[in-house]
Motif scaffolding. Structure first.
Motif, short mmCIF file in Angstrom:
data_model
loop_
_atom_site.label_atom_id
_atom_site.label_comp_id
_atom_site.label_asym_id
_atom_site.label_seq_id
_atom_site.Cartn_x
_atom_site.Cartn_y
_atom_site.Cartn_z
N GLU A 410 0.88 -1.17 0.00
CA GLU A 410 0.00 0.00 0.00
C GLU A 410 0.91 1.22 0.00
N SER A 411 0.67 2.14 -0.92
CA SER A 411 1.61 3.27 -0.95
C SER A 411 1.42 4.13 0.31
N GLY A 412 2.55 4.56 0.86
CA GLY A 412 2.52 5.38 2.07
C GLY A 412 2.29 4.58 3.35
N TRP A 413 2.27 3.25 3.26
CA TRP A 413 2.03 2.43 4.45
C TRP A 413 3.15 2.63 5.47
N GLU A 414 2.76 2.86 6.72
CA GLU A 414 3.78 3.20 7.72
C GLU A 414 4.32 2.01 8.48
N GLY A 415 3.77 0.83 8.21
CA GLY A 415 4.21 -0.35 8.96
C GLY A 415 5.49 -0.97 8.43
N ALA A 416 6.03 -0.45 7.30
CA ALA A 416 7.28 -1.00 6.76
C ALA A 416 8.40 -0.78 7.77
N PRO A 417 9.38 -1.66 7.86
CA PRO A 417 9.63 -2.83 7.01
C PRO A 417 9.02 -4.13 7.52
N LEU A 418 8.08 -4.04 8.46
CA LEU A 418 7.53 -5.29 9.00
C LEU A 418 6.29 -5.76 8.24
N SER A 419 5.63 -4.82 7.57
CA SER A 419 4.46 -5.20 6.77
C SER A 419 4.33 -4.20 5.64
N ARG A 422 -2.24 -2.76 5.22
CA ARG A 422 -3.15 -3.10 6.32
C ARG A 422 -3.42 -4.62 6.33
N LYS A 423 -3.74 -5.17 5.15
CA LYS A 423 -4.05 -6.60 5.08
C LYS A 423 -2.82 -7.43 5.45
N ASN A 424 -1.66 -7.00 4.95
CA ASN A 424 -0.42 -7.71 5.24
C ASN A 424 -0.14 -7.67 6.75
N GLN A 425 -0.44 -6.54 7.36
CA GLN A 425 -0.25 -6.39 8.81
C GLN A 425 -1.21 -7.34 9.56
N GLU A 426 -2.43 -7.45 9.05
CA GLU A 426 -3.39 -8.37 9.68
C GLU A 426 -2.88 -9.81 9.62
N VAL A 427 -2.31 -10.16 8.46
CA VAL A 427 -1.76 -11.51 8.32
C VAL A 427 -0.60 -11.69 9.30
N ARG A 428 0.28 -10.66 9.36
CA ARG A 428 1.39 -10.72 10.33
C ARG A 428 0.87 -10.98 11.74
N GLU A 429 -0.19 -10.26 12.11
CA GLU A 429 -0.69 -10.40 13.48
C GLU A 429 -1.29 -11.80 13.71
N GLU A 430 -2.00 -12.30 12.70
CA GLU A 430 -2.60 -13.63 12.84
C GLU A 430 -1.52 -14.71 12.94
N LEU A 431 -0.51 -14.62 12.08
CA LEU A 431 0.55 -15.63 12.10
C LEU A 431 1.38 -15.51 13.38
N THR A 432 1.56 -14.27 13.86
CA THR A 432 2.30 -14.06 15.11
C THR A 432 1.51 -14.66 16.28
N ARG A 433 0.19 -14.50 16.22
CA ARG A 433 -0.65 -15.08 17.28
C ARG A 433 -0.44 -16.61 17.33
N ILE A 434 -0.40 -17.23 16.15
CA ILE A 434 -0.23 -18.70 16.10
C ILE A 434 1.15 -19.08 16.65
N LEU A 435 2.17 -18.31 16.24
CA LEU A 435 3.52 -18.60 16.75
C LEU A 435 3.57 -18.45 18.27
N THR A 436 2.89 -17.43 18.77
CA THR A 436 2.90 -17.18 20.22
C THR A 436 2.29 -18.38 20.95
N GLU A 437 1.25 -18.94 20.38
CA GLU A 437 0.64 -20.15 20.99
C GLU A 437 1.61 -21.32 20.91
#
Ligand code: NAP
Length: 659
Positions: A410-419, A422-437
């Motif tokens: 997404e142009s101007g996305w502020e979550g770089a370089p981690l995502s 917005r959708k990519n960030q949601e995926v990051r959070e979901e996969l991180t949740r699974i890793l945390t478990e």
């Protein structure tokens, strides 16, 4: 049906695994209901509409909405519970019809029925139906098999083609060329066919994409045992395909292409091959098809003191099956797709395991990763004509949009370089949740298990929890300090720790951007292809290179799919495109065709601009999808549909034809 009749259906269907009759349905209504409840509804409804000849059961209100897949597939393409309920009732009554009317076979469909069923399955995406017909063995015109014969258009011409490699791509190209009757030689450097699946025999090797999305359109096996096929199952499949296609006997094994030189005056390729004993042979061909694979040459990084190590060291692809790793101290360098399979497979039986991680992998949940196909699936594949083939098609349909929406920046996305969005960030959070478990109770490991780059920037793995289980095992160490050097006893990391080991496994990947490495390919004017590329391999449609007439790459640069689409589709189409080019020059009575530089530049600009929009194209990302020049030279950033379009015909404007 007579034997001759069966053969003619088979030929029309263009499927080496074509099955004409199926076991009769004899089960009670109650049993049928249980079957329906365990089936993939869209595939079942399509199969039943085809088998009963009643496409009116596919009412618009039952169309699967194809809800985009972020991390886990939505059952039945996201059909609502109400849709599912109605769909099951419809399927049940059609299944009863199969039983009561003793329907045990299905023939090639009419064009209308084909369109109706495909539009149903892809929720009205009529622009997908051309590509999908290529994959549907009941379609009246799949478009993959040549509808012409060499002897009919070649006018007694002396013309021969060399195919280099007998892996997944080589077999696909060889099958299509031999269907057209083009005189063909197939060489293979190894001593058995199967390419990557022949070479990769490490413990745990298996597919990391669904099995039913991983087969040829012309060889639609129905009785795959596993949801993610084991390496030996794919090897056996490829051997069966080659046998049924009549190719296995004609492969020249132990013959490696070392040099090919275009002789402009004679319009031929003078090719030198080398056999295992070092003997060389030179011969001439009118066209050369390189099907040498993309992930073929092992990447073995240089580490100081490497030669001093006194134990056993091997790359994942060169796994020595005579080495007994049980009870030994084993090191695995790398945490990519190969390591993901090796580490859990050996973990319980080794004395100790140390995994050297440079970056953590992102893993998509796949709870069924080690599962067999279900009993319901097997019942349906045996009793509902072509259910397995419809299921295969359904898997391909879900793969068309794939996960592009999760990796587009997404142009101007502020979550770089981690995502990257917005959708990519949601995926990051979901996969991180699974890793945390998965790493609960292991905070130190969890810290290192969460990747510090966006999901999708590198190839995402499929996980059912075995990776975390292996890393949290008492005798496993995750080494995250960089490797400083090897010693006679093992590996020392920058933090000064010496890891004493008996076996070192390089799961360090390949050199995918070094296309045609180890071969000298001299085109027009004597220019060598690697000098032309200067480390940045490019080919029009991934197939043709300016200055190298009648030289075709099957699965060349920029046609690899990573978040969407079928690999087999891409490489079948590349081979078919090469065959269309050969037909074109035969029909024109030309001796060769050479793609124009302008066509290549247009193509490259198109894929580059799209790749720059993806997670893997971001400047802060490092991945094997990029070459040393930083360009993404491995990846096709579009869907299968765009490649179907791009390879549908040879545009004469794109080519110079040599007399
Ligand atoms: P890979 O994905 O390229 O992974 C190589 C690993 O080695 C990465 O973790 C990389 O770290 C690490 N590495 C490389 N050089 C290193 C160095 N000098 N020091 C420390 N670590 C280093 O290779 P792969 O696992 O063999 O897989 C390659 C591709 O093969 C896959 O992406 C996939 O397309 C295919 N594959 C498919 C299957 C299948 O199921 N069908 C199975 C295996 C492989 P960084 O990430 O930091 O670079």
């Amino acid at each position: 049906m007579s034997a001759a009749g069966v053969r003619s259906v088979q030929a029309a269907a263009d499927d080496l695994f074509w099955q004409d009759t199926y076991e009769p349905v004899i089960e009670s209504d109650e049993e049928l209901l249980r079957i329906v409840e365990g089936a993939d509804l869209p595939a079942l409804l399509a199969a039943l509409a085809a088998a009963t000849g009643d496409t009116t059961i596919l009412t618009p209100d039952l169309r699967p909405p194809l809800v985009p897949v972020d991390t886990v597939n939505h059952p039945h393409g996201g059909m609502t519970p109400d849709q599912q309920e109605r769909g099951r009732r419809t399927a049940l009554s059609a299944l009863r019809r199969l039983r009561d009317e003793e329907i045990t076979s299905v023939g090639i469909l009419s064009a209308d029925d084909t369109n109706t069923i495909l539009e149903f399955l892809c929720n009205g995406h009529s622009e997908w139906t051309g590509m999908l017909q290529h994959e549907l063995d009941l379609a009246p015109n799949k478009g993959g098999a040549p509808q012409w014969r060499f002897e009919d258009i070649a006018d007694g011409r002396d013309f021969s083609v060399l195919i280099v490699g007998s892996g997944v791509a080589g077999i696909a190209a060889a099958h299509r060329f031999s269907q057209a009757g083009v005189p063909l030689t197939i060489i293979e450097a190894g001593d058995r066919l199967g390419g990557t699946w022949q070479k990769n025999r490490y413990p745990g090797v298996r597919l990391d994409t669904p099995t039913f999305g991983y087969s040829y359109s012309f060889a639609q096996r129905a009785d795959w045992p596993h949801q993610f096929a084991q390496g030996c199952e794919i090897r056996e499949y490829l051997e069966t395909v080659a046998r049924r296609a009549g190719l296995d006997e004609s492969i020249e094994f132990g013959s490696r292409l070392v040099r090919a030189e275009w002789i402009e005056s004679a319009r031929v390729w003078r090719v030198t091959t080398r056999s295992g004993d070092g003997g060389e042979k030179t011969r001439e061909f009118n066209a050369v098809i390189s099907a040498c694979g993309q992930l073929d040459i092992p990447n073995i990084p240089d580490f100081p003191g490497q030669d001093a190590f006194t134990g056993i060291a091997m790359h994942s692809q060169d796994w020595d099956e005579s080495v007994d790793w049980r009870g030994k101290r084993v090191a695995v360098i790398g945490t990519g797709a190969s390591a993901y399979q090796i580490v859990p497979a050996v973990c319980d039986d080794v004395d100790s395991l140390v995994v050297f991680q440079r970056s953590a992998p992102w893993m998509l949940p796949a709870p069924n990763y080690h599962d067999g196909m279900s009993e319901t699936f097997s019942w349906l594949a045996r009793k509902v004509p072509h259910y397995a083939q419809w299921f295969r098609l359904w898997v391909l349909i879900l793969g068309i949009p794939g996960r592009f929406h999760t990796v587009r920046a997404e142009s101007g996305w502020e979550g770089a370089p981690l995502s990257v969005s917005r959708k990519n960030q949601e995926v990051r959070e979901e996969l991180t949740r699974i890793l945390t478990e998965q790493f609960a109770g292991h905070p130190e490991l969890l810290k290192h298990a969460i990747p510090v780059y966006p999901p999708g920037a590198k190839r995402m793995l499929r996980d059912n929890g075995v990776w975390a289980k292996a890393l949290t095992s008492a005798h496993t160490t995750l080494a995250t300090s960089p490797i400083r050097e090897f010693t006679p006893n093992g590996i020392v990391t920058e933090d000064g720790t010496e890891h004493a080991v008996d076996i070192i496994v390089y799961a360090t990947g390949f050199r995918p951007s070094e296309y045609l490495e180890g071969m000298e390919i001299l085109g027009r004017g004597g220019h060598e292809i690697h000098d032309v590329w200067e480390g940045d391999a490019r080919a029009y449609n991934g197939v043709t290179v300016p200055g190298f007439p009648n030289f075709f790459m099957v699965y060349g640069p920029n046609v690899g799919g990573v978040v969407a689409g079928s690999l087999h589709f891409m490489l079948e189409r590349a081979g078919e495109y090469a065959l269309k080019a050969v037909r074109e020059l035969l029909e024109r009575r030309a001796s060769a065709l050479d793609v124009k530089q302008a066509a290549l530049e247009r193509f490259t600009a198109w894929v580059d601009s799209e790749n720059r929009q993806m997670a893997w194209g971001q400047p802060y990302v490092r991945t094997w999808y990029q070459n040393s020049a930083g360009r993404v030279s491995q990846i096709w950033p579009f869907t299968n549909i765009e490649y179907w379009d791009a390879t549908e015909s040879i545009d004469p404007e794109d080519y110079e034809f040599l007399a």
